[in-house]
Design a protein around this motif. Structure first.
Motif, PDB file in Angstrom:
ATOM      1  N   THR A 127      55.663 -14.877  47.596  1.00 42.78           N
ATOM      2  CA  THR A 127      54.283 -14.896  47.107  1.00 42.78           C
ATOM      3  C   THR A 127      53.842 -16.315  46.785  1.00 42.78           C
ATOM      4  O   THR A 127      54.637 -17.137  46.324  1.00 42.78           O
ATOM      5  N   TYR A 128      52.556 -16.568  47.045  1.00 44.17           N
ATOM      6  CA  TYR A 128      51.970 -17.864  46.684  1.00 44.17           C
ATOM      7  C   TYR A 128      51.337 -17.830  45.293  1.00 44.17           C
ATOM      8  O   TYR A 128      50.798 -18.846  44.838  1.00 44.17           O
ATOM      9  N   THR A 129      51.395 -16.706  44.618  1.00 40.44           N
ATOM     10  CA  THR A 129      50.714 -16.539  43.340  1.00 40.44           C
ATOM     11  C   THR A 129      51.045 -17.630  42.313  1.00 40.44           C
ATOM     12  O   THR A 129      50.129 -18.169  41.674  1.00 40.44           O
ATOM     13  N   PRO A 130      52.329 -18.000  42.105  1.00 39.71           N
ATOM     14  CA  PRO A 130      52.613 -19.032  41.088  1.00 39.71           C
ATOM     15  C   PRO A 130      51.886 -20.349  41.343  1.00 39.71           C
ATOM     16  O   PRO A 130      51.354 -20.957  40.406  1.00 39.71           O
ATOM     17  N   VAL A 131      51.840 -20.791  42.602  1.00 34.23           N
ATOM     18  CA  VAL A 131      51.169 -22.054  42.918  1.00 34.23           C
ATOM     19  C   VAL A 131      49.661 -21.910  42.763  1.00 34.23           C
ATOM     20  O   VAL A 131      48.995 -22.814  42.232  1.00 34.23           O
ATOM     21  N   LEU A 132      49.109 -20.795  43.215  1.00 27.49           N
ATOM     22  CA  LEU A 132      47.672 -20.584  43.091  1.00 27.49           C
ATOM     23  C   LEU A 132      47.246 -20.524  41.623  1.00 27.49           C
ATOM     24  O   LEU A 132      46.165 -21.012  41.263  1.00 27.49           O
ATOM     25  N   THR A 183      50.296 -28.895  50.931  1.00 23.46           N
ATOM     26  CA  THR A 183      49.084 -29.295  50.222  1.00 23.46           C
ATOM     27  C   THR A 183      49.398 -30.047  48.943  1.00 23.46           C
ATOM     28  O   THR A 183      48.716 -31.022  48.593  1.00 23.46           O
ATOM     29  N   GLU A 184      50.430 -29.600  48.219  1.00 25.87           N
ATOM     30  CA  GLU A 184      50.823 -30.285  46.982  1.00 25.87           C
ATOM     31  C   GLU A 184      51.100 -31.763  47.235  1.00 25.87           C
ATOM     32  O   GLU A 184      50.633 -32.645  46.500  1.00 25.87           O
ATOM     33  N   ASN A 185      51.838 -32.039  48.289  1.00 22.74           N
ATOM     34  CA  ASN A 185      52.185 -33.425  48.611  1.00 22.74           C
ATOM     35  C   ASN A 185      50.977 -34.209  49.127  1.00 22.74           C
ATOM     36  O   ASN A 185      50.786 -35.386  48.790  1.00 22.74           O
ATOM     37  N   LEU A 186      50.151 -33.563  49.933  1.00 20.30           N
ATOM     38  CA  LEU A 186      48.962 -34.246  50.451  1.00 20.30           C
ATOM     39  C   LEU A 186      47.977 -34.582  49.330  1.00 20.30           C
ATOM     40  O   LEU A 186      47.302 -35.608  49.382  1.00 20.30           O
ATOM     41  N   MET A 187      47.907 -33.724  48.301  1.00 22.34           N
ATOM     42  CA  MET A 187      47.038 -34.014  47.161  1.00 22.34           C
ATOM     43  C   MET A 187      47.510 -35.262  46.425  1.00 22.34           C
ATOM     44  O   MET A 187      46.704 -36.090  46.002  1.00 22.34           O
ATOM     45  N   VAL A 190      57.156 -38.686  51.290  1.00 18.27           N
ATOM     46  CA  VAL A 190      58.459 -38.120  51.667  1.00 18.27           C
ATOM     47  C   VAL A 190      58.391 -36.596  51.660  1.00 18.27           C
ATOM     48  O   VAL A 190      58.913 -35.918  52.558  1.00 18.27           O
ATOM     49  N   GLY A 191      57.728 -36.040  50.638  1.00 19.71           N
ATOM     50  CA  GLY A 191      57.618 -34.583  50.549  1.00 19.71           C
ATOM     51  C   GLY A 191      56.831 -33.987  51.702  1.00 19.71           C
ATOM     52  O   GLY A 191      57.225 -32.964  52.267  1.00 19.71           O
ATOM     53  N   ALA A 192      55.730 -34.628  52.068  1.00 19.36           N
ATOM     54  CA  ALA A 192      54.903 -34.119  53.162  1.00 19.36           C
ATOM     55  C   ALA A 192      55.672 -34.114  54.480  1.00 19.36           C
ATOM     56  O   ALA A 192      55.640 -33.139  55.235  1.00 19.36           O
ATOM     57  N   VAL A 193      56.363 -35.219  54.758  1.00 22.38           N
ATOM     58  CA  VAL A 193      57.149 -35.311  55.989  1.00 22.38           C
ATOM     59  C   VAL A 193      58.257 -34.261  55.993  1.00 22.38           C
ATOM     60  O   VAL A 193      58.509 -33.599  57.009  1.00 22.38           O
ATOM     61  N   LEU A 207      62.052 -21.021  54.449  1.00 21.71           N
ATOM     62  CA  LEU A 207      62.661 -21.437  53.196  1.00 21.71           C
ATOM     63  C   LEU A 207      61.740 -21.125  52.027  1.00 21.71           C
ATOM     64  O   LEU A 207      60.556 -20.864  52.205  1.00 21.71           O
ATOM     65  N   LYS A 208      62.295 -21.193  50.833  1.00 23.71           N
ATOM     66  CA  LYS A 208      61.489 -21.089  49.624  1.00 23.71           C
ATOM     67  C   LYS A 208      61.191 -22.491  49.118  1.00 23.71           C
ATOM     68  O   LYS A 208      62.010 -23.402  49.236  1.00 23.71           O
ATOM     69  N   CYS A 209      60.008 -22.640  48.523  1.00 27.37           N
ATOM     70  CA  CYS A 209      59.573 -23.940  48.024  1.00 27.37           C
ATOM     71  C   CYS A 209      60.006 -24.115  46.572  1.00 27.37           C
ATOM     72  O   CYS A 209      59.875 -23.199  45.761  1.00 27.37           O
ATOM     73  N   ALA A 210      60.483 -25.313  46.266  1.00 19.19           N
ATOM     74  CA  ALA A 210      60.900 -25.629  44.895  1.00 19.19           C
ATOM     75  C   ALA A 210      59.739 -26.164  44.062  1.00 19.19           C
ATOM     76  O   ALA A 210      59.953 -26.663  42.959  1.00 19.19           O
ATOM     77  N   CYS A 211      58.512 -26.070  44.573  1.00 20.58           N
ATOM     78  CA  CYS A 211      57.362 -26.710  43.926  1.00 20.58           C
ATOM     79  C   CYS A 211      57.094 -26.186  42.522  1.00 20.58           C
ATOM     80  O   CYS A 211      56.582 -26.918  41.673  1.00 20.58           O
ATOM     81  N   VAL A 212      57.409 -24.921  42.233  1.00 16.60           N
ATOM     82  CA  VAL A 212      57.211 -24.394  40.884  1.00 16.60           C
ATOM     83  C   VAL A 212      58.545 -24.074  40.219  1.00 16.60           C
ATOM     84  O   VAL A 212      58.615 -23.288  39.281  1.00 16.60           O
TER      85      VAL A 212
END
Length: 246
Positions: free
Chosen positions: A90-95, A230-234, A195-198, A211-216
Motif C-alpha cells: 500500500t502507498y497509504t503511509p507515504v500519501l 518522487t520522494e527523491n525527485l522532490m 543517489v536515491g533517484a538513480v 521490492l518494498k520501499c524503506a522511505c517510511v
C-alpha cells in the motif's frame, strides 16, 4: 415492524486487560443495528474454559442466531466488509505523510503571513516531508538499513551510508525549513536525492525488481516505485530551487 437483530458476544474484560478486538466487535454490531448480549470473560481460567468448550483459539467470539460467526475479522467478513491484509502492499503511509506535510506547510504560511503563499507552501511542503520521512526511518534504524540495502546503490557499498542517510535527510529538511545554511543543506539534498533517484529508477524500471520501499521505515509495506522516486525527485527539486532562490 421487523424484529431487532440480536447477537451474543463473548469477550475478555479483566482487571488488567480489556480486549480491544472485543470492543471493536461490540461497536460494529451496534453500528449494524444488533442488540448485543455482551458476555464478559472475567478471568484467564474462564476464558480458557470458554475456548475449550467451543473449540476456538481466540476471543472475542460472536454468535448470531445461535451460529458461531467467529472473531472480529470473521464478523466483518460475515457483514460483507473488507478485512485488512497486513501483508498487502500500500502507498497509504507515504500519501498520509505528504498530506500532513502539505497541511503543515499551509498552516505555517497562514501563521506567518495571514495568507497561503503558494511558493512558501511548496518549499515548506518538501522540507516538512523530508523531516517526517526521516523521523519514520529513525523509529527503527536497523530495520530501515536492512530494507534500504535491498536497492540503494551507495548503501550496498557502504552500510555506514545507510545508517547516516536518515540523519542527513532530517538535517537537510530542518535547514531548508529554517532557510539556514543553504551551502550545507543544498549539496546534502542533491547528493542523497540524486543517489536515491538513480537507485530506485535502476531497481524498478531497469532491473524490474519488486521490492518494498524503506522511505517510511523498515517495517512498511510500501512498494518501491513511482512514489518512492518522487520522494527523491522532490529533494532534488528543492535543492535546485534553493540554490537559485537563496
Amino acid at each position: 415492524m421487523s424484529e431487532q437483530k440480536t447477537a451474543v458476544l463473548y469477550r475478555m474484560v479483566m482487571d488488567k486487560h480489556v480486549c480491544p478486538w472485543g470492543l471493536r466487535a461490540l461497536a460494529l454490531l451496534h453500528h449494524r443495528g444488533y442488540r448485543v448480549d455482551d458476555r464478559w470473560l472475567r478471568t484467564r481460567e474462564e476464558t480458557d474454559a470458554f475456548k475449550a468448550e467451543h473449540g476456538v483459539a481466540t476471543t472475542p467470539q460472536v454468535f448470531i442466531d445461535g451460529v458461531r460467526i467467529g472473531g472480529h475479522d470473521d464478523l466483518r467478513r460475515h457483514l460483507g466488509l473488507r478485512v485488512r491484509d497486513p501483508k498487502a502492499l500500500t502507498y497509504t503511509p507515504v500519501l498520509v505523510v505528504f498530506a500532513v506535510a502539505a497541511l503543515l506547510a499551509a498552516a505555517a504560511s497562514w501563521s506567518a503571513s495571514g495568507a497561503i503563499l503558494p511558493v512558501k507552501v511548496a518549499e515548506d511542503f518538501i522540507a516538512f516531508s523530508m523531516v517526517i520521512l526521516a523521523m519514520l526511518k529513525l523509529r527503527d534504524l536497523d530495520g530501515f538499513v536492512t530494507m534500504f540495502l535491498g536497492y540503494d546503490l551507495l548503501a550496498r557499498r557502504s552500510v555506514t551510508y545507510a545508517r547516516i542517510y536518515p540523519f542527513a535527510e532530517l538535517g537537510a529538511g530542518l535547514l531548508m525549513a529554517a532557510g539556514a545554511l543553504t551551502w550545507l543543506s543544498v549539496p546534502v539534498a542533491l547528493f542523497i536525492g540524486g543517489v536515491g533517484a538513480v537507485s530506485v529508477f535502476k531497481a524498478v524500471y531497469i532491473d524490474r525488481r519488486e521490492l518494498k520501499c524503506a522511505c517510511v521505515g523498515g517495517d512498511s509495506n510500501v512498494p518501491l516505485g513511482f512514489v518512492s522516486l518522487t520522494e527523491n525527485l522532490m529533494m532534488i527539486a528543492m535543492a535546485v530551487w534553493m540554490l537559485f532562490a537563496h
